[in-house]
Design a protein around this motif. Structure first.
Motif, PDB file in Angstrom:
ATOM      1  N   ARG A  55       0.837  -1.455   0.099  1.00  0.00           N
ATOM      2  CA  ARG A  55       0.063   0.350  -0.118  1.00  0.00           C
ATOM      3  C   ARG A  55       0.833   1.321   0.676  1.00  0.00           C
ATOM      4  O   ARG A  55       0.734   2.530  -0.664  1.00  0.00           O
ATOM      5  CB  ARG A  55      -0.990   0.218   0.968  1.00  0.00           C
ATOM      6  N   ILE A  56       2.258   1.585   0.968  1.00  0.00           N
ATOM      7  CA  ILE A  56       3.062   2.690   0.449  1.00  0.00           C
ATOM      8  C   ILE A  56       3.318   2.815  -0.981  1.00  0.00           C
ATOM      9  O   ILE A  56       3.436   4.547  -1.388  1.00  0.00           O
ATOM     10  CB  ILE A  56       3.952   2.315   1.458  1.00  0.00           C
ATOM     11  N   GLU A  57       2.955   1.746  -1.576  1.00  0.00           N
ATOM     12  CA  GLU A  57       3.385   2.302  -3.107  1.00  0.00           C
ATOM     13  C   GLU A  57       2.408   2.499  -3.990  1.00  0.00           C
ATOM     14  O   GLU A  57       2.299   3.297  -4.469  1.00  0.00           O
ATOM     15  CB  GLU A  57       4.934   0.795  -3.497  1.00  0.00           C
ATOM     16  N   THR A  58       1.146   1.693  -3.346  1.00  0.00           N
ATOM     17  CA  THR A  58       0.038   1.556  -4.826  1.00  0.00           C
ATOM     18  C   THR A  58      -0.921   2.952  -3.990  1.00  0.00           C
ATOM     19  O   THR A  58      -1.520   3.232  -5.364  1.00  0.00           O
ATOM     20  CB  THR A  58      -0.341   0.396  -4.764  1.00  0.00           C
ATOM     21  N   GLY A  59      -1.129   3.171  -3.509  1.00  0.00           N
ATOM     22  CA  GLY A  59      -0.571   4.405  -2.825  1.00  0.00           C
ATOM     23  C   GLY A  59      -0.420   5.821  -3.668  1.00  0.00           C
ATOM     24  O   GLY A  59      -1.736   6.620  -3.540  1.00  0.00           O
ATOM     25  N   ARG A  60       0.966   5.565  -3.696  1.00  0.00           N
ATOM     26  CA  ARG A  60       1.234   6.700  -4.411  1.00  0.00           C
ATOM     27  C   ARG A  60       1.031   7.060  -5.844  1.00  0.00           C
ATOM     28  O   ARG A  60       0.687   7.844  -6.085  1.00  0.00           O
ATOM     29  CB  ARG A  60       2.974   6.722  -4.212  1.00  0.00           C
ATOM     30  N   PHE A  61       0.065   5.804  -6.561  1.00  0.00           N
ATOM     31  CA  PHE A  61      -0.111   5.953  -7.935  1.00  0.00           C
ATOM     32  C   PHE A  61      -1.589   6.538  -7.808  1.00  0.00           C
ATOM     33  O   PHE A  61      -1.850   7.125  -9.270  1.00  0.00           O
ATOM     34  CB  PHE A  61      -0.444   4.898  -7.985  1.00  0.00           C
ATOM     35  N   CYS A  62      -2.038   6.783  -7.284  1.00  0.00           N
ATOM     36  CA  CYS A  62      -3.158   7.472  -6.518  1.00  0.00           C
ATOM     37  C   CYS A  62      -3.219   8.697  -5.613  1.00  0.00           C
ATOM     38  O   CYS A  62      -4.514   8.851  -5.362  1.00  0.00           O
ATOM     39  CB  CYS A  62      -4.446   6.659  -6.436  1.00  0.00           C
ATOM     40  N   LYS A  63      -2.124   9.327  -5.919  1.00  0.00           N
ATOM     41  CA  LYS A  63      -1.624  10.599  -4.589  1.00  0.00           C
ATOM     42  C   LYS A  63      -2.436  10.237  -3.382  1.00  0.00           C
ATOM     43  O   LYS A  63      -2.568  11.572  -3.167  1.00  0.00           O
ATOM     44  CB  LYS A  63      -2.395  11.520  -5.898  1.00  0.00           C
ATOM     45  N   LEU A  64      -2.541   9.312  -2.825  1.00  0.00           N
ATOM     46  CA  LEU A  64      -3.068   8.838  -1.362  1.00  0.00           C
ATOM     47  C   LEU A  64      -1.958   9.557  -0.250  1.00  0.00           C
ATOM     48  O   LEU A  64      -0.941   8.925  -0.802  1.00  0.00           O
ATOM     49  CB  LEU A  64      -3.511   7.633  -1.070  1.00  0.00           C
ATOM     50  N   PRO A  65      -1.970  10.051   0.842  1.00  0.00           N
ATOM     51  CA  PRO A  65      -0.788  11.104   1.614  1.00  0.00           C
ATOM     52  C   PRO A  65      -0.824   9.461   2.247  1.00  0.00           C
ATOM     53  O   PRO A  65      -1.172   8.351   2.443  1.00  0.00           O
ATOM     54  CB  PRO A  65      -1.921  11.727   2.492  1.00  0.00           C
ATOM     55  N   VAL A  66       0.648  10.112   2.639  1.00  0.00           N
ATOM     56  CA  VAL A  66       1.719   8.118   2.872  1.00  0.00           C
ATOM     57  C   VAL A  66       0.505   8.233   4.209  1.00  0.00           C
ATOM     58  O   VAL A  66       0.039   6.662   4.250  1.00  0.00           O
ATOM     59  CB  VAL A  66       2.416   8.738   3.629  1.00  0.00           C
ATOM     60  N   GLU A  67       0.131   8.754   5.123  1.00  0.00           N
ATOM     61  CA  GLU A  67      -0.994   8.617   6.106  1.00  0.00           C
ATOM     62  C   GLU A  67      -1.862   7.453   6.149  1.00  0.00           C
ATOM     63  O   GLU A  67      -2.658   7.265   7.119  1.00  0.00           O
ATOM     64  CB  GLU A  67      -1.079   9.930   7.423  1.00  0.00           C
ATOM     65  N   GLU A  68      -2.642   8.081   4.561  1.00  0.00           N
ATOM     66  CA  GLU A  68      -3.482   6.888   4.215  1.00  0.00           C
ATOM     67  C   GLU A  68      -3.280   5.787   3.642  1.00  0.00           C
ATOM     68  O   GLU A  68      -4.639   4.794   2.873  1.00  0.00           O
ATOM     69  CB  GLU A  68      -4.616   7.759   3.531  1.00  0.00           C
ATOM     70  N   ARG A  69      -3.120   5.181   3.604  1.00  0.00           N
ATOM     71  CA  ARG A  69      -2.251   4.242   3.138  1.00  0.00           C
ATOM     72  C   ARG A  69      -2.140   3.001   3.704  1.00  0.00           C
ATOM     73  O   ARG A  69      -0.972   2.526   4.180  1.00  0.00           O
ATOM     74  CB  ARG A  69      -0.474   4.134   2.021  1.00  0.00           C
ATOM     75  N   LEU A  70      -2.776   2.751   4.509  1.00  0.00           N
ATOM     76  CA  LEU A  70      -3.306   1.458   5.389  1.00  0.00           C
ATOM     77  C   LEU A  70      -3.367   0.374   4.698  1.00  0.00           C
ATOM     78  O   LEU A  70      -4.046   0.000   3.614  1.00  0.00           O
ATOM     79  CB  LEU A  70      -4.278   2.308   6.551  1.00  0.00           C
ATOM     80  N   CYS A  71      -2.786  -0.656   5.695  1.00  0.00           N
ATOM     81  CA  CYS A  71      -2.803  -1.447   5.005  1.00  0.00           C
ATOM     82  C   CYS A  71      -3.752  -2.854   4.872  1.00  0.00           C
ATOM     83  O   CYS A  71      -5.310  -2.728   6.083  1.00  0.00           O
ATOM     84  CB  CYS A  71      -2.207  -2.514   6.749  1.00  0.00           C
ATOM     85  N   GLU A  72      -4.042  -2.989   4.237  1.00  0.00           N
ATOM     86  CA  GLU A  72      -6.049  -3.906   3.578  1.00  0.00           C
ATOM     87  C   GLU A  72      -5.427  -5.119   4.074  1.00  0.00           C
ATOM     88  O   GLU A  72      -6.424  -5.696   3.839  1.00  0.00           O
ATOM     89  CB  GLU A  72      -6.568  -3.726   1.953  1.00  0.00           C
ATOM     90  N   MET A  73      -4.779  -6.059   4.526  1.00  0.00           N
ATOM     91  CA  MET A  73      -4.447  -7.092   5.016  1.00  0.00           C
ATOM     92  C   MET A  73      -4.979  -7.478   6.544  1.00  0.00           C
ATOM     93  O   MET A  73      -4.840  -8.221   6.923  1.00  0.00           O
ATOM     94  CB  MET A  73      -3.561  -7.526   4.682  1.00  0.00           C
ATOM     95  N   CYS A  74      -5.280  -6.392   7.225  1.00  0.00           N
ATOM     96  CA  CYS A  74      -5.500  -6.013   8.463  1.00  0.00           C
ATOM     97  C   CYS A  74      -6.273  -5.164   8.941  1.00  0.00           C
ATOM     98  O   CYS A  74      -6.374  -4.407   7.938  1.00  0.00           O
ATOM     99  CB  CYS A  74      -4.466  -6.468   9.080  1.00  0.00           C
ATOM    100  N   ASN A  75      -6.435  -4.916  10.069  1.00  0.00           N
ATOM    101  CA  ASN A  75      -7.794  -3.797  10.260  1.00  0.00           C
ATOM    102  C   ASN A  75      -7.006  -2.604  11.809  1.00  0.00           C
ATOM    103  O   ASN A  75      -7.477  -2.535  12.885  1.00  0.00           O
ATOM    104  CB  ASN A  75      -8.830  -4.338  11.081  1.00  0.00           C
ATOM    105  N   GLN A  76      -5.782  -2.744  11.966  1.00  0.00           N
ATOM    106  CA  GLN A  76      -4.787  -2.381  12.791  1.00  0.00           C
ATOM    107  C   GLN A  76      -4.973  -0.485  12.618  1.00  0.00           C
ATOM    108  O   GLN A  76      -4.482   0.216  13.242  1.00  0.00           O
ATOM    109  CB  GLN A  76      -2.943  -2.680  12.804  1.00  0.00           C
ATOM    110  N   GLY A  77      -5.269  -0.317  11.247  1.00  0.00           N
ATOM    111  CA  GLY A  77      -5.051   0.896  10.892  1.00  0.00           C
ATOM    112  C   GLY A  77      -3.138   1.502  10.767  1.00  0.00           C
ATOM    113  O   GLY A  77      -3.509   2.743  10.801  1.00  0.00           O
ATOM    114  N   LYS A  78      -2.531   0.714  10.128  1.00  0.00           N
ATOM    115  CA  LYS A  78      -1.272   0.586  10.391  1.00  0.00           C
ATOM    116  C   LYS A  78      -0.777   1.023   8.356  1.00  0.00           C
ATOM    117  O   LYS A  78      -1.020   0.466   8.209  1.00  0.00           O
ATOM    118  CB  LYS A  78      -0.574   0.034  10.694  1.00  0.00           C
ATOM    119  N   VAL A  79      -0.089   2.070   8.233  1.00  0.00           N
ATOM    120  CA  VAL A  79       0.295   2.720   6.981  1.00  0.00           C
ATOM    121  C   VAL A  79       0.897   0.806   6.341  1.00  0.00           C
ATOM    122  O   VAL A  79       2.310   0.555   7.076  1.00  0.00           O
ATOM    123  CB  VAL A  79       1.335   3.580   6.913  1.00  0.00           C
TER     124      VAL A  79
END
Length: 144
Positions: A55-79
Motif C-alpha cells: 500500500r505505501i507504493e500502490t497508494g502513491r499511484f492514486c496520490k494518497l497521502p502517506v498516512e492514508e496508505r493503510l494496510c488492507e490485510m489487517c485492521n490495525q489502521g497502520k500504514v
C-alpha cells in the motif's frame, strides 16, 4: 567523496526510505550474489528499493497521502510500509514466527527497527524465505 555523494542523493528520495536504513555502503549485497531463486531475489530487491506493490507504493499511484496508505490485510489502521509488512501485519504471523525461529533475533510483538535492519544484514536467507511465503499468502488472500 563518492560514498558521501551517494548517501546524500539517496537520502533525498522518500521512496528509498527502506533502502536508506538497510544499505550503508556501495558493496553488492549477499542476496544478489548468492540467492539462486529468482522470485525471492526479485521480492527482496523490490522491498529494499521501495517498489514492492504494497500500500505505501500502490497508494502513491492514486496520490494518497502517506498516512492514508493503510494496510488492507489487517485492521490495525497502520500504514502498510515495508516495516509493517515484515514485522507487524498479523496476516503473516505464522510466516514471521517461522522466520524468527531460524534466527537469533527476538521478534517480540512486532519487533523494532533495529531488529528489522539486523534481519536484512545477517539473516537475509530467512528474510527471503519469509518474503516468498508471505507474498504467496498475500496473493491468495487478495485474489480468492
Amino acid at each position: 567523496i563518492m560514498l558521501t555523494d551517494w548517501k546524500h542523493e539517496v537520502n533525498k528520495k522518500p521512496k528509498l526510505r527502506t533502502y536508506v536504513t538497510l544499505k550503508s555502503n556501495v558493496n553488492v549485497e549477499p542476496y544478489v550474489k548468492y540467492c539462486v531463486n529468482r522470485q525471492t531475489r526479485s521480492l527482496m530487491a523490490q522491498l529494499r528499493s521501495g517498489i514492492l506493490p504494497i500500500r505505501i507504493e500502490t497508494g502513491r499511484f492514486c496520490k494518497l497521502p502517506v498516512e492514508e496508505r493503510l494496510c488492507e490485510m489487517c485492521n490495525q489502521g497502520k500504514v502498510e510500509d515495508e516495516f509493517h509488512f515484515i514485522m507487524e501485519c498479523p496476516l503473516y504471523h505464522q510466516e514471521r514466527q517461522g522466520m524468527f525461529e531460524k534466527t537469533d533475533i527476538d521478534g517480540g510483538a512486532g519487533g523494532d527497527r533495529e531488529n528489522f535492519q539486523l534481519l536484512f544484514k545477517t539473516h537475509w536467507r530467512e528474510v527471503g524465505a519469509y518474503l516468498t511465503a508471505a507474498w504467496a499468502k498475500r496473493r491468495s488472500t487478495l485474489f480468492r
